[in-house]
Write a protein that holds these residues in place. Structure first.
Motif, PDB file in Angstrom:
ATOM      1  N   THR A  99      37.949  38.716   8.052  1.00  0.00           N
ATOM      2  CA  THR A  99      37.335  40.467   7.789  1.00  0.00           C
ATOM      3  C   THR A  99      37.120  41.000   9.071  1.00  0.00           C
ATOM      4  O   THR A  99      36.867  41.701   9.162  1.00  0.00           O
ATOM      5  N   GLY A 100      36.506  40.218   9.904  1.00  0.00           N
ATOM      6  CA  GLY A 100      35.691  40.667  11.458  1.00  0.00           C
ATOM      7  C   GLY A 100      36.359  40.115  12.423  1.00  0.00           C
ATOM      8  O   GLY A 100      35.884  41.112  13.133  1.00  0.00           O
ATOM      9  N   VAL A 101      37.494  40.451  12.599  1.00  0.00           N
ATOM     10  CA  VAL A 101      38.395  40.689  13.312  1.00  0.00           C
ATOM     11  C   VAL A 101      39.731  40.975  13.761  1.00  0.00           C
ATOM     12  O   VAL A 101      40.368  41.312  12.335  1.00  0.00           O
ATOM     13  N   GLY A 102      39.860  42.573  13.977  1.00  0.00           N
ATOM     14  CA  GLY A 102      41.647  42.944  13.886  1.00  0.00           C
ATOM     15  C   GLY A 102      42.778  42.419  14.795  1.00  0.00           C
ATOM     16  O   GLY A 102      42.062  41.651  16.000  1.00  0.00           O
ATOM     17  N   VAL A 103      43.296  42.551  14.867  1.00  0.00           N
ATOM     18  CA  VAL A 103      45.062  42.158  15.052  1.00  0.00           C
ATOM     19  C   VAL A 103      44.551  42.804  16.829  1.00  0.00           C
ATOM     20  O   VAL A 103      45.445  41.713  17.495  1.00  0.00           O
ATOM     21  N   ARG A 104      43.899  44.261  16.799  1.00  0.00           N
ATOM     22  CA  ARG A 104      44.166  44.039  19.087  1.00  0.00           C
ATOM     23  C   ARG A 104      42.964  43.180  19.451  1.00  0.00           C
ATOM     24  O   ARG A 104      43.335  42.846  20.795  1.00  0.00           O
ATOM     25  N   GLU A 105      41.664  42.938  19.190  1.00  0.00           N
ATOM     26  CA  GLU A 105      41.273  41.952  19.107  1.00  0.00           C
ATOM     27  C   GLU A 105      41.870  40.562  19.794  1.00  0.00           C
ATOM     28  O   GLU A 105      41.585  39.986  21.145  1.00  0.00           O
ATOM     29  N   ILE A 106      42.514  40.402  18.609  1.00  0.00           N
ATOM     30  CA  ILE A 106      43.506  39.223  18.578  1.00  0.00           C
ATOM     31  C   ILE A 106      44.124  38.974  19.764  1.00  0.00           C
ATOM     32  O   ILE A 106      44.300  38.178  20.811  1.00  0.00           O
ATOM     33  N   ALA A 107      44.609  40.316  19.774  1.00  0.00           N
ATOM     34  CA  ALA A 107      46.241  40.051  20.977  1.00  0.00           C
ATOM     35  C   ALA A 107      45.398  40.428  22.670  1.00  0.00           C
ATOM     36  O   ALA A 107      46.182  39.684  24.062  1.00  0.00           O
ATOM     37  N   LYS A 108      44.264  40.884  22.322  1.00  0.00           N
ATOM     38  CA  LYS A 108      43.575  41.631  23.642  1.00  0.00           C
ATOM     39  C   LYS A 108      43.113  39.909  24.568  1.00  0.00           C
ATOM     40  O   LYS A 108      43.199  39.796  24.893  1.00  0.00           O
ATOM     41  N   THR A 109      42.683  38.886  23.094  1.00  0.00           N
ATOM     42  CA  THR A 109      41.742  37.698  23.303  1.00  0.00           C
ATOM     43  C   THR A 109      43.158  36.781  23.608  1.00  0.00           C
ATOM     44  O   THR A 109      43.199  36.003  24.773  1.00  0.00           O
ATOM     45  N   ALA A 110      44.519  37.196  23.360  1.00  0.00           N
ATOM     46  CA  ALA A 110      45.242  35.951  24.377  1.00  0.00           C
ATOM     47  C   ALA A 110      46.040  36.403  24.996  1.00  0.00           C
ATOM     48  O   ALA A 110      47.333  35.743  25.656  1.00  0.00           O
ATOM     49  N   ASN A 111      45.818  37.405  25.904  1.00  0.00           N
ATOM     50  CA  ASN A 111      46.103  38.684  26.728  1.00  0.00           C
ATOM     51  C   ASN A 111      47.794  38.779  26.164  1.00  0.00           C
ATOM     52  O   ASN A 111      48.744  38.654  27.253  1.00  0.00           O
ATOM     53  N   VAL A 112      47.964  39.413  25.150  1.00  0.00           N
ATOM     54  CA  VAL A 112      49.580  39.304  25.036  1.00  0.00           C
ATOM     55  C   VAL A 112      49.472  41.064  24.305  1.00  0.00           C
ATOM     56  O   VAL A 112      48.472  41.215  23.798  1.00  0.00           O
ATOM     57  N   ASN A 113      51.370  41.474  23.928  1.00  0.00           N
ATOM     58  CA  ASN A 113      50.853  42.941  23.881  1.00  0.00           C
ATOM     59  C   ASN A 113      51.363  42.747  21.589  1.00  0.00           C
ATOM     60  O   ASN A 113      51.557  41.474  21.680  1.00  0.00           O
ATOM     61  N   ILE A 114      50.125  43.727  21.570  1.00  0.00           N
ATOM     62  CA  ILE A 114      50.530  43.485  20.155  1.00  0.00           C
ATOM     63  C   ILE A 114      51.076  43.241  19.157  1.00  0.00           C
ATOM     64  O   ILE A 114      50.907  43.138  18.521  1.00  0.00           O
ATOM     65  N   SER A 115      52.264  44.111  19.994  1.00  0.00           N
ATOM     66  CA  SER A 115      53.463  44.262  18.568  1.00  0.00           C
ATOM     67  C   SER A 115      54.280  42.851  18.179  1.00  0.00           C
ATOM     68  O   SER A 115      53.984  42.111  17.981  1.00  0.00           O
ATOM     69  N   MET A 116      53.674  41.283  19.240  1.00  0.00           N
ATOM     70  CA  MET A 116      53.914  40.569  19.076  1.00  0.00           C
ATOM     71  C   MET A 116      53.140  39.571  18.285  1.00  0.00           C
ATOM     72  O   MET A 116      54.227  38.484  17.665  1.00  0.00           O
ATOM     73  N   ILE A 117      52.059  39.928  17.522  1.00  0.00           N
ATOM     74  CA  ILE A 117      51.738  39.629  16.286  1.00  0.00           C
ATOM     75  C   ILE A 117      52.629  39.716  15.330  1.00  0.00           C
ATOM     76  O   ILE A 117      52.414  38.261  14.244  1.00  0.00           O
ATOM     77  N   SER A 118      52.869  40.751  14.761  1.00  0.00           N
ATOM     78  CA  SER A 118      53.761  41.198  14.281  1.00  0.00           C
ATOM     79  C   SER A 118      55.615  40.319  14.626  1.00  0.00           C
ATOM     80  O   SER A 118      55.846  39.883  13.332  1.00  0.00           O
ATOM     81  N   TYR A 119      55.770  40.385  15.917  1.00  0.00           N
ATOM     82  CA  TYR A 119      57.297  39.352  15.810  1.00  0.00           C
ATOM     83  C   TYR A 119      56.566  37.907  15.485  1.00  0.00           C
ATOM     84  O   TYR A 119      57.760  37.480  14.817  1.00  0.00           O
ATOM     85  N   TYR A 120      55.546  37.354  15.522  1.00  0.00           N
ATOM     86  CA  TYR A 120      55.482  35.620  15.250  1.00  0.00           C
ATOM     87  C   TYR A 120      55.507  35.333  14.190  1.00  0.00           C
ATOM     88  O   TYR A 120      55.118  34.586  13.499  1.00  0.00           O
ATOM     89  N   TYR A 121      54.427  36.204  13.744  1.00  0.00           N
ATOM     90  CA  TYR A 121      53.386  36.328  12.049  1.00  0.00           C
ATOM     91  C   TYR A 121      53.508  37.040  11.537  1.00  0.00           C
ATOM     92  O   TYR A 121      52.739  36.912  10.357  1.00  0.00           O
ATOM     93  N   ASN A 122      54.267  38.275  11.539  1.00  0.00           N
ATOM     94  CA  ASN A 122      54.228  38.988  11.014  1.00  0.00           C
ATOM     95  C   ASN A 122      52.483  39.557  10.013  1.00  0.00           C
ATOM     96  O   ASN A 122      52.161  40.044   9.056  1.00  0.00           O
ATOM     97  N   GLY A 123      51.535  40.023  10.971  1.00  0.00           N
ATOM     98  CA  GLY A 123      50.493  40.297  10.912  1.00  0.00           C
ATOM     99  C   GLY A 123      49.239  39.395  11.060  1.00  0.00           C
ATOM    100  O   GLY A 123      49.093  38.181  11.152  1.00  0.00           O
TER     101      GLY A 123
END
Length: 277
Positions: A99-123
């Motif tokens: 609950t303490g982590v958002g998708v933007r932080e995940i994308a930034k840490t992974a060094n990928v575009n945030i849209s890819m989280i929905s593309y691969y994992y649907n959120g």
């Protein structure tokens, strides 16, 4: 004119892993893939040219469409975007909680575009489910020892504990994320998670039965199984504290002794541990 071949998944991964494109370009490329499925010939290329102009995809799409498979510059990190996202999420969830982590932080840490989280994992929920699926797959494989009638119940317990300690040691962050997510109420995966917990309880009931206890005793089943798992996981959750507090080297010998101590505590209680000294 012959319709270009469909883009291979590896080529798509290579394209999506680049950081230079904009979110608009990402949307445009995705739309092209949709049209590829339903249009052919002149109609397809007419739409393609329109999309190129609209989404500023000229050079990128020309490269993909003319060759059918994109040749991208070799990356320093060969991991796929999907794997980068997963590893970043595991690390962040383990440190901060789901609950303490958002998708933007995940994308930034992974060094990928945030849209890819929905593309691969649907959120974000999809990432968590993937993590828990991995954990439960290995957990049930370890629990399979309770079905081995060729071994005594006591031997099964010791093997189970030893293998579970080894798995959590080698996959500490992933295991912690899965363990900490069990009590969370997440609507999208609640039924799926409950089904896994029922399956786990059935295995524990069989183990309890083999140890001579009543498998229908709700109190016993509800206390013994979770207690065993909690003892094991608590050590790994508190690992940084343990290192600083005791100033010890966490080598294989220590983990083997820990697994043996947990198994003895489970089977014989504190007096059993004392008698082994």
């Amino acid at each position: 004119m012959e319709r270009p071949k469909a883009i291979e998944p590896e080529a798509m991964d290579a394209f999506y892993s680049q950081k230079e494109y904009t979110s608009t370009q990402f949307v445009g490329l995705s739309i092209v893939q949709i049209f590829k499925k339903y249009l052919t010939g002149a109609k397809y290329f007419s739409i393609l040219n329109l999309l190129k102009r609209t989404f500023d995809l000229n050079n990128r799409l020309i490269q993909i469409e003319t060759k059918g498979r994109t040749t991208m510059p070799e990356e320093k990190n060969p991991k796929s975007p999907r794997q980068k996202i997963l590893e970043a999420a595991i690390s962040l969830f383990a440190k901060k909680g789901y609950t303490g982590v958002g998708v933007r932080e995940i994308a930034k840490t992974a060094n990928v575009n945030i849209s890819m989280i929905s593309y691969y994992y649907n959120g974000k929920v999809g990432i968590l489910k993937t993590i828990m699926e991995d954990f439960f797959e290995h957990y049930f494989e370890i629990l399979g020892i309770v079905d081995d009638e060729s071994k005594s119940p006591e031997e099964c317990v010791r093997i189970l504990v030893r293998n579970l300690v080894e798995y959590v040691k080698e996959n500490r962050e992933l295991a912690i994320v899965a363990y900490n997510a069990i009590p969370l109420e997440i609507t999208e995966i609640e039924q799926w998670k409950n089904d896994k917990l029922v399956q786990s309880m059935q295995k524990m009931r069989k183990l309890i039965s083999r140890l001579g206890l009543d498998p229908d005793d709700i109190i016993a089943v509800g206390a013994i199984g979770p207690a065993l798992i909690s003892i094991i996981f608590t050590k790994f959750i508190r690992l940084p504290v343990i290192k600083n507090l005791w100033d010890i080297e966490l080598d294989n010998a220590l983990y083997e002794r820990y697994a043996d101590t947990v198994a003895t505590l489970f089977l014989e209680g504190i007096t059993g541990i004392a008698s082994k000294k």
